[in-house]
Scaffold this motif. Structure first.
Motif, PDB file in Angstrom:
ATOM      1  N   ALA A 167       0.830  -1.196   0.000  1.00  0.00           N
ATOM      2  CA  ALA A 167       0.000   0.000   0.000  1.00  0.00           C
ATOM      3  C   ALA A 167       0.871   1.255   0.000  1.00  0.00           C
ATOM      4  O   ALA A 167       0.618   2.210  -0.757  1.00  0.00           O
ATOM      5  N   LEU A 168       1.908   1.248   0.827  1.00  0.00           N
ATOM      6  CA  LEU A 168       2.808   2.395   0.914  1.00  0.00           C
ATOM      7  C   LEU A 168       3.556   2.599  -0.397  1.00  0.00           C
ATOM      8  O   LEU A 168       3.741   3.734  -0.865  1.00  0.00           O
ATOM      9  N   GLU A 169       3.964   1.502  -1.005  1.00  0.00           N
ATOM     10  CA  GLU A 169       4.662   1.582  -2.290  1.00  0.00           C
ATOM     11  C   GLU A 169       3.769   2.198  -3.368  1.00  0.00           C
ATOM     12  O   GLU A 169       4.231   2.969  -4.210  1.00  0.00           O
ATOM     13  N   GLY A 170       2.486   1.873  -3.322  1.00  0.00           N
ATOM     14  CA  GLY A 170       1.565   2.363  -4.330  1.00  0.00           C
ATOM     15  C   GLY A 170       1.295   3.857  -4.267  1.00  0.00           C
ATOM     16  O   GLY A 170       0.914   4.467  -5.277  1.00  0.00           O
ATOM     17  N   VAL A 171       1.477   4.457  -3.097  1.00  0.00           N
ATOM     18  CA  VAL A 171       1.207   5.894  -2.948  1.00  0.00           C
ATOM     19  C   VAL A 171       2.491   6.708  -2.837  1.00  0.00           C
ATOM     20  O   VAL A 171       2.440   7.932  -2.680  1.00  0.00           O
ATOM     21  N   ALA A 172       3.639   6.062  -2.920  1.00  0.00           N
ATOM     22  CA  ALA A 172       4.923   6.719  -2.634  1.00  0.00           C
ATOM     23  C   ALA A 172       5.177   7.939  -3.513  1.00  0.00           C
ATOM     24  O   ALA A 172       5.622   8.988  -3.030  1.00  0.00           O
ATOM     25  N   SER A 173       4.899   7.820  -4.799  1.00  0.00           N
ATOM     26  CA  SER A 173       5.192   8.942  -5.693  1.00  0.00           C
ATOM     27  C   SER A 173       4.312  10.150  -5.385  1.00  0.00           C
ATOM     28  O   SER A 173       4.776  11.299  -5.407  1.00  0.00           O
ATOM     29  N   SER A 174       3.046   9.905  -5.076  1.00  0.00           N
ATOM     30  CA  SER A 174       2.145  11.013  -4.723  1.00  0.00           C
ATOM     31  C   SER A 174       2.523  11.629  -3.390  1.00  0.00           C
ATOM     32  O   SER A 174       2.477  12.857  -3.218  1.00  0.00           O
ATOM     33  N   VAL A 175       2.915  10.792  -2.442  1.00  0.00           N
ATOM     34  CA  VAL A 175       3.329  11.290  -1.127  1.00  0.00           C
ATOM     35  C   VAL A 175       4.543  12.198  -1.263  1.00  0.00           C
ATOM     36  O   VAL A 175       4.651  13.232  -0.600  1.00  0.00           O
ATOM     37  N   GLU A 176       5.453  11.833  -2.134  1.00  0.00           N
ATOM     38  CA  GLU A 176       6.677  12.615  -2.302  1.00  0.00           C
ATOM     39  C   GLU A 176       6.393  14.001  -2.864  1.00  0.00           C
ATOM     40  O   GLU A 176       7.024  14.995  -2.472  1.00  0.00           O
ATOM     41  N   THR A 177       5.428  14.094  -3.775  1.00  0.00           N
ATOM     42  CA  THR A 177       5.202  15.360  -4.465  1.00  0.00           C
ATOM     43  C   THR A 177       4.118  16.228  -3.840  1.00  0.00           C
ATOM     44  O   THR A 177       4.086  17.433  -4.080  1.00  0.00           O
ATOM     45  N   VAL A 178       3.235  15.641  -3.053  1.00  0.00           N
ATOM     46  CA  VAL A 178       2.116  16.414  -2.522  1.00  0.00           C
ATOM     47  C   VAL A 178       2.616  17.519  -1.590  1.00  0.00           C
ATOM     48  O   VAL A 178       3.594  17.344  -0.864  1.00  0.00           O
ATOM     49  N   ALA A 179       1.942  18.651  -1.628  1.00  0.00           N
ATOM     50  CA  ALA A 179       2.346  19.798  -0.813  1.00  0.00           C
ATOM     51  C   ALA A 179       1.118  20.432  -0.176  1.00  0.00           C
ATOM     52  O   ALA A 179      -0.024  20.212  -0.603  1.00  0.00           O
ATOM     53  N   VAL A 180       1.359  21.202   0.850  1.00  0.00           N
ATOM     54  CA  VAL A 180       0.280  21.941   1.504  1.00  0.00           C
ATOM     55  C   VAL A 180      -0.410  22.832   0.480  1.00  0.00           C
ATOM     56  O   VAL A 180       0.238  23.514  -0.315  1.00  0.00           O
TER      57      VAL A 180
END
Length: 211
Positions: A167-180
């Protein structure tokens, strides 16, 4: 008597000097490598992730605002209406989805989180982004993953870790780029024994919505 002893010693010396024909010396490491492996949690998780787990999360997700409001109002009713649990006395698992603006991104702790403002809720929804994820909400939300299917508690725990890792691997790219300030859509799971438990969603899907 002396001749007998001398004869025995000569025979014994000859035996010890003989090469170990037909014998094979196996190094300990080689022997261990040849032994059959035990439970492979990563292989188990990968075998059901794409075909069973992800479709289940997608099909079963309910609006997070509706679910959390119900949990905070009447926990047992929320469990019966929106949740799943493996047996009486087990925590309730909820699969939720929603969208909203990212108010905060905390990566100072290894147990990182996103705070997301969701319409209809006074408090932000807390999304776990890791790399440390608390609990086994991903595993516990899947009705086809049962403790009875495993040899022991250790295998069951390892399966939970492997599923959470996917699950964490699947969202990793979005987590890295998401910003406030970004708007995100998300799907995830939370496991609660009571309404007073920490209400944090373990992400299964996260997408940043283009402005």
């Amino acid at each position: 008597m002396i001749h007998v002893r001398v004869g025995l010693m000569v025979v014994l010396a000859s035996v010890l000097a003989m090469p170990l024909a037909g014998c094979k010396i196996v190094q300990i490491a080689d022997q261990q490598a040849a032994e059959p492996l035990g439970f492979d949690a990563a292989k188990y998780a990968a075998g059901l992730w794409a075909d069973r787990a992800l479709p289940h999360f997608s099909d079963s997700a309910r609006p997070v605002a509706e679910v959390l409001a119900s949990i905070n109002s009447d926990f047992e009713r929320a469990g019966n209406d929106f949740g799943y649990r493996s047996g009486e006395g087990s925590p309730w698992s909820f699969i939720v989805s929603g969208a909203g603006e990212v108010l905060a991104k905390n990566t100072e702790s290894r147990a990182g989180i996103l705070d997301v403002a969701v319409e209809g809720l006074a408090d932000p929804v807390v999304l776990q982004i890791g790399p440390v994820i608390r609990g086994n909400a991903v595993r516990d939300a899947l009705p086809f993953v049962s403790f009875q299917d495993f040899t022991n508690q250790l295998e069951y725990a390892d399966a939970g870790k492997a599923l959470t890792a996917l699950a964490l691997e699947g969202v990793a790219s979005s987590v890295e780029t998401v910003a406030v300030g970004d708007t995100v859509r998300f799907t995830g799971a939370l496991s609660l024994a009571s309404a007073s438990d920490r209400q944090q969603v373990t992400l299964v899907a996260l997408d940043v919505v283009a402005p």
